[in-house]
Write an enzyme that holds these catalytic residues in place. Structure first.
Site, PDB file in Angstrom:
ATOM      1  N   SER A 121      66.988   9.903  79.645  1.00  0.00           N
ATOM      2  CA  SER A 121      67.437   9.216  78.434  1.00  0.00           C
ATOM      3  C   SER A 121      68.212   7.962  78.759  1.00  0.00           C
ATOM      4  O   SER A 121      68.323   7.065  77.928  1.00  0.00           O
ATOM      5  CB  SER A 121      68.366  10.124  77.633  1.00  0.00           C
ATOM      6  OG  SER A 121      67.716  11.311  77.312  1.00  0.00           O
ATOM      7  N   HIS A 142      59.643   7.609  78.523  1.00  0.00           N
ATOM      8  CA  HIS A 142      60.696   8.216  77.704  1.00  0.00           C
ATOM      9  C   HIS A 142      60.191   8.525  76.300  1.00  0.00           C
ATOM     10  O   HIS A 142      59.834   7.614  75.547  1.00  0.00           O
ATOM     11  CB  HIS A 142      61.902   7.256  77.651  1.00  0.00           C
ATOM     12  CG  HIS A 142      63.066   7.821  76.921  1.00  0.00           C
ATOM     13  ND1 HIS A 142      63.881   7.066  76.109  1.00  0.00           N
ATOM     14  CD2 HIS A 142      63.558   9.087  76.870  1.00  0.00           C
ATOM     15  CE1 HIS A 142      64.821   7.850  75.596  1.00  0.00           C
ATOM     16  NE2 HIS A 142      64.640   9.073  76.038  1.00  0.00           N
ATOM     17  N   GLU A 154      58.997   4.774  75.464  1.00  0.00           N
ATOM     18  CA  GLU A 154      59.532   3.653  76.241  1.00  0.00           C
ATOM     19  C   GLU A 154      59.010   3.795  77.667  1.00  0.00           C
ATOM     20  O   GLU A 154      59.185   4.851  78.288  1.00  0.00           O
ATOM     21  CB  GLU A 154      61.067   3.687  76.247  1.00  0.00           C
ATOM     22  CG  GLU A 154      61.679   3.264  74.922  1.00  0.00           C
ATOM     23  CD  GLU A 154      63.192   3.402  74.898  1.00  0.00           C
ATOM     24  OE1 GLU A 154      63.854   2.577  74.251  1.00  0.00           O
ATOM     25  OE2 GLU A 154      63.723   4.375  75.492  1.00  0.00           O
ATOM     26  N   ASN A 192      68.219   4.421  73.069  1.00  0.00           N
ATOM     27  CA  ASN A 192      69.490   5.118  73.267  1.00  0.00           C
ATOM     28  C   ASN A 192      70.660   4.154  73.437  1.00  0.00           C
ATOM     29  O   ASN A 192      71.794   4.484  73.103  1.00  0.00           O
ATOM     30  CB  ASN A 192      69.409   6.072  74.460  1.00  0.00           C
ATOM     31  CG  ASN A 192      68.592   7.315  74.126  1.00  0.00           C
ATOM     32  OD1 ASN A 192      68.420   7.642  72.938  1.00  0.00           O
ATOM     33  ND2 ASN A 192      68.076   7.988  75.120  1.00  0.00           N
TER      34      ASN A 192
HETATM   35  N1  3HC Z   1      58.227  19.853  66.564  1.00  0.00           N
HETATM   36  C1  3HC Z   1      57.015  19.539  66.088  1.00  0.00           C
HETATM   37  N2  3HC Z   1      56.802  19.035  64.863  1.00  0.00           N
HETATM   38  C2  3HC Z   1      57.889  18.859  64.069  1.00  0.00           C
HETATM   39  C3  3HC Z   1      59.176  19.164  64.493  1.00  0.00           C
HETATM   40  C4  3HC Z   1      59.329  19.686  65.797  1.00  0.00           C
HETATM   41  N3  3HC Z   1      60.524  19.994  66.289  1.00  0.00           N
HETATM   42  N4  3HC Z   1      60.044  18.875  63.485  1.00  0.00           N
HETATM   43  C5  3HC Z   1      59.320  18.392  62.474  1.00  0.00           C
HETATM   44  N5  3HC Z   1      58.021  18.379  62.830  1.00  0.00           N
HETATM   45  C6  3HC Z   1      56.903  17.882  62.047  1.00  0.00           C
HETATM   46  C7  3HC Z   1      56.663  18.756  60.879  1.00  0.00           C
HETATM   47  O1  3HC Z   1      55.786  19.815  61.203  1.00  0.00           O
HETATM   48  C8  3HC Z   1      56.048  17.779  59.902  1.00  0.00           C
HETATM   49  O2  3HC Z   1      54.664  17.594  60.216  1.00  0.00           O
HETATM   50  P1  3HC Z   1      53.566  17.522  59.073  1.00  0.00           P
HETATM   51  O3  3HC Z   1      53.963  16.366  58.189  1.00  0.00           O
HETATM   52  O4  3HC Z   1      52.329  17.279  59.864  1.00  0.00           O
HETATM   53  O5  3HC Z   1      53.610  18.826  58.385  1.00  0.00           O
HETATM   54  C9  3HC Z   1      56.741  16.443  60.218  1.00  0.00           C
HETATM   55  O6  3HC Z   1      57.262  16.603  61.526  1.00  0.00           O
HETATM   56  C10 3HC Z   1      57.855  16.146  59.256  1.00  0.00           C
HETATM   57  O7  3HC Z   1      58.758  17.254  59.292  1.00  0.00           O
HETATM   58  P2  3HC Z   1      59.568  17.809  58.060  1.00  0.00           P
HETATM   59  O8  3HC Z   1      58.820  17.473  56.793  1.00  0.00           O
HETATM   60  O9  3HC Z   1      59.943  19.204  58.325  1.00  0.00           O
HETATM   61  O10 3HC Z   1      60.921  17.051  58.135  1.00  0.00           O
HETATM   62  P3  3HC Z   1      61.272  15.557  57.887  1.00  0.00           P
HETATM   63  O11 3HC Z   1      60.315  14.840  57.026  1.00  0.00           O
HETATM   64  O12 3HC Z   1      62.688  15.621  57.497  1.00  0.00           O
HETATM   65  O13 3HC Z   1      61.160  14.908  59.340  1.00  0.00           O
HETATM   66  C11 3HC Z   1      62.002  14.340  61.445  1.00  0.00           C
HETATM   67  C12 3HC Z   1      61.801  15.446  60.431  1.00  0.00           C
HETATM   68  C13 3HC Z   1      60.648  13.831  61.916  1.00  0.00           C
HETATM   69  C14 3HC Z   1      62.756  14.937  62.615  1.00  0.00           C
HETATM   70  C15 3HC Z   1      62.796  13.161  60.757  1.00  0.00           C
HETATM   71  O14 3HC Z   1      63.954  13.668  60.184  1.00  0.00           O
HETATM   72  C16 3HC Z   1      63.161  12.063  61.727  1.00  0.00           C
HETATM   73  O15 3HC Z   1      62.380  11.166  62.009  1.00  0.00           O
HETATM   74  N6  3HC Z   1      64.422  12.111  62.249  1.00  0.00           N
HETATM   75  C17 3HC Z   1      64.899  11.186  63.259  1.00  0.00           C
HETATM   76  C18 3HC Z   1      64.674  11.799  64.615  1.00  0.00           C
HETATM   77  C19 3HC Z   1      65.124  10.913  65.731  1.00  0.00           C
HETATM   78  O16 3HC Z   1      65.878   9.964  65.567  1.00  0.00           O
HETATM   79  N7  3HC Z   1      64.664  11.209  66.967  1.00  0.00           N
HETATM   80  C20 3HC Z   1      65.031  10.472  68.127  1.00  0.00           C
HETATM   81  C21 3HC Z   1      66.301  10.993  68.717  1.00  0.00           C
HETATM   82  S1  3HC Z   1      66.738  10.128  70.207  1.00  0.00           S
HETATM   83  C22 3HC Z   1      65.807  10.856  71.415  1.00  0.00           C
HETATM   84  O17 3HC Z   1      65.088  11.783  71.206  1.00  0.00           O
HETATM   85  C23 3HC Z   1      65.912  10.259  72.770  1.00  0.00           C
HETATM   86  C24 3HC Z   1      66.525  11.197  73.731  1.00  0.00           C
HETATM   87  O18 3HC Z   1      66.551  10.576  74.992  1.00  0.00           O
HETATM   88  C25 3HC Z   1      67.910  11.606  73.365  1.00  0.00           C
END
Ligand code: 3HC
Length: 501
Positions: A121, A142, A154, A192
């Protein structure tokens, strides 16, 4: 020689590793998934089965497709099984010593042509590559959580990376259905490096008592339009990982803004790591009792406007519009002296208006954000009753109230403006283009618009002035407007993205 990437190894099958394995298997690529012991391996298998099972239940996969995907993943506890892989991605915990030891082993067991990639990350890809005899074939790849959903990858090249390899890996990312953004090796890369300082800032503001966890989450979701509030997102990422990323950023930058908020260390030490441990900022608490929601009992409300700086208290446009809405909703508006509640539609410091009133305890500051949120600022003199009445009143007007203290930027401005400023600084430093930064934040974090798109929508001057107010209040150098932002405002330029065309 172009790599084919037909068999890929993934080391570490936690949330990210299992998600990465799923992404490759879905693209028809054979995967060898490695964990340290049988228990961890079973948990990794469980992640994959759970995620594909959810897709099945939502009708996104058929039973046969799911079986095919799972059939492409071989599970093992032996690194030696990676010997035939064309690419191996490491997704183990964010600790440099672990990563360096692993890459030494991978270098030994993998064939000489294999590409070794880290999903780190924030740690130095260069330092990881240097532990191998093939630093030219080591890159960062990433992914973002949840890996099957977020479209960004990335690709990180170092000064040692062979010519053309980053492009090949970017091509592989496209084959996975992802959008690659290729960058050089700086702590945190694009996403990040921008995201974590904002999340860390939210944690610091919570500690300072600016507002509550839920109100801050609501403000950023409904007010700023982000897909998750900062505390829900910290829990998703993992507080241990978040802490380590901030540490890595701080080690490189020595910026106060990157130093992990003490509350993060406290949670991590207590084993409260977020979703993966069942509890972090959220989790395992009794749900709020809706019947305890405040009911407005103020019979008369006065609305005042004007900025605190001119301090006239005379109704301006925003205050007049708000007073009209109140009247339309059946509230009786009156003069300040007679009112049970006084709402100042103004900037902070609200206290400057409060001290001019006969009953300062009855004054709250109000800031309308977008169509859904209203920030309600209490001063040191505001009575809890007045703040509660204001919340109830806003609910009747169809707004979600976010309570906060009387501080520059309220909640949304305090968090969003420095976040956008960081993006301008990143662009100014020459690290990434505006297009890449916007793409990265939209596809990596689900932002409805990238930081530069947001800047243009909010108005460069509004953001610049917001930053000036924050800087004046907190004297934190990272809140000082980026020189480029200042210059654009001075020059009367309306769209920062005009610079990139
Ligand atoms: N695994 C697989 N699929 C998932 C999932 C998971 N953990 N969580 C949600 N999904 C899928 C669902 O199945 C759904 O798919 P579908 O539309 O095909 O049925 C789709 O994602 C949307 O899910 P939900 O309707 O349940 O929920 P939301 O619409 O609220 O979306 C989210 C959830 C995609 C997580 C959204 O809230 C989001 O984009 N959040 C921001 C996440 C983010 O910022 N991530 C980056 C973090 S930083 C990082 O990862 C870097 C690292 O180095 C720290």
């Amino acid at each position: 020689m172009a790599s084919t990437f037909e068999t890929v190894g993934v080391v570490g099958l936690g949330t990210m590793g299992a998600g990465i394995a799923e992404v490759f298997a879905r693209a028809g690529i054979a995967v060898v998934g490695v964990e340290t012991d049988p228990g961890a391996l079973e948990r990794g298998r469980g992640h994959l089965e759970g995620s594909t099972g959810r897709a099945l239940s939502r009708g996104r996969l058929t039973e046969a497709e799911r079986a095919e995907i799972l059939g492409r993943v071989a599970f093992t506890t032996s690194l030696e099984d990676l010997s035939d892989c064309d690419l191996v991605i490491e997704a183990i915990p964010e600790v440099m010593d672990f990563k360096r030891a692993l890459f030494t082993d991978l270098d030994r067991v993998c064939k000489p042509s294999a590409v070794l990639a880290t999903n780190t990350s924030s740690l130095s890809v260069t330092a990881i590559a240097a532990t191998t005899t093939r630093p030219g074939r080591v890159v960062g790849m990433h992914f973002f959580n949840p890996a099957p959903v977020m479209r960004l990858v990335e690709v990180v090249r170092t000064v040692s990376t062979e010519d053309g390899l980053a492009e090949e890996v970017a091509g592989l990312a496209r084959r996975l259905g992802k959008t690659p953004v290729t960058v050089a090796d700086r702590a945190g890369f694009v996403v990040n490096r921008l995201l974590l300082p904002y999340l860390n800032h939210a944690a610091a503001l919570l500690e300072q008592g600016l507002s509550t966890r839920d109100d801050i989450d609501t403000a950023m979701r409904l007010g700023a339009g982000l897909p998750m509030g900062p505390f829900a997102l910290l829990d998703l990422i993992g507080l241990d990982t978040s802490y380590e990323i901030c540490e890595a950023l701080f080690r490189e930058s020595r910026e106060r803004r990157h130093a992990p908020a003490p509350v993060l260390r406290e949670f991590v030490t207590a084993g409260l790591l977020g979703r993966k441990s069942g509890r972090g900022f959220h989790g395992e608490e009794p749900p709020a009792n809706p019947s305890s929601e405040e009911k407005p009992s103020a019979s008369t409300v006065a609305v005042v406007g004007g900025t605190a700086a001119n301090g006239t208290g005379a109704a301006d446009g925003a205050a007049e519009a708000f007073a009209e809405r109140l009247s339309a909703a059946g509230f009786k508006t009156t003069a300040v002296e007679d009112a049970d509640l006084v709402v100042a539609v103004s900037r902070t410091p609200v206290i400057e208006q409060a001290v001019r009133l006969p009953h300062p305890a009855r004054l709250v500051g109000l800031n309308l954000v977008g169509d859904q949120v209203a920030e309600v600022a209490s001063t040191v003199l505001t009575s809890p009753g007045a703040a509660q009445v204001a919340r109830g009143l806003l609910r009747i007007l169809g707004r979600t109230a976010v309570s906060c203290r009387d501080r520059a930027g309220f909640v949304v401005g305090a968090l969003l403006h420095p976040h956008l400023n960081d993006a301008v600084r990143m662009y100014e430093s020459g690290y990434a283009s505006m297009e890449d930064i916007d793409t990265a934040m939209r596809l990596g974090c689900g932002y409805p618009a990238g930081p530069f798109e947001m800047l243009d929508r909010l108005g460069l001057e509004t953001v610049r002035d917001g930053l000036r107010a924050l800087y004046a209040e907190y004297r934190d150098p990272s809140f000082a407007p980026a020189p480029l932002l200042d210059q654009l405002v001075t020059a009367g330029v309306r769209s920062i993205r005009d610079l990139s065309s």
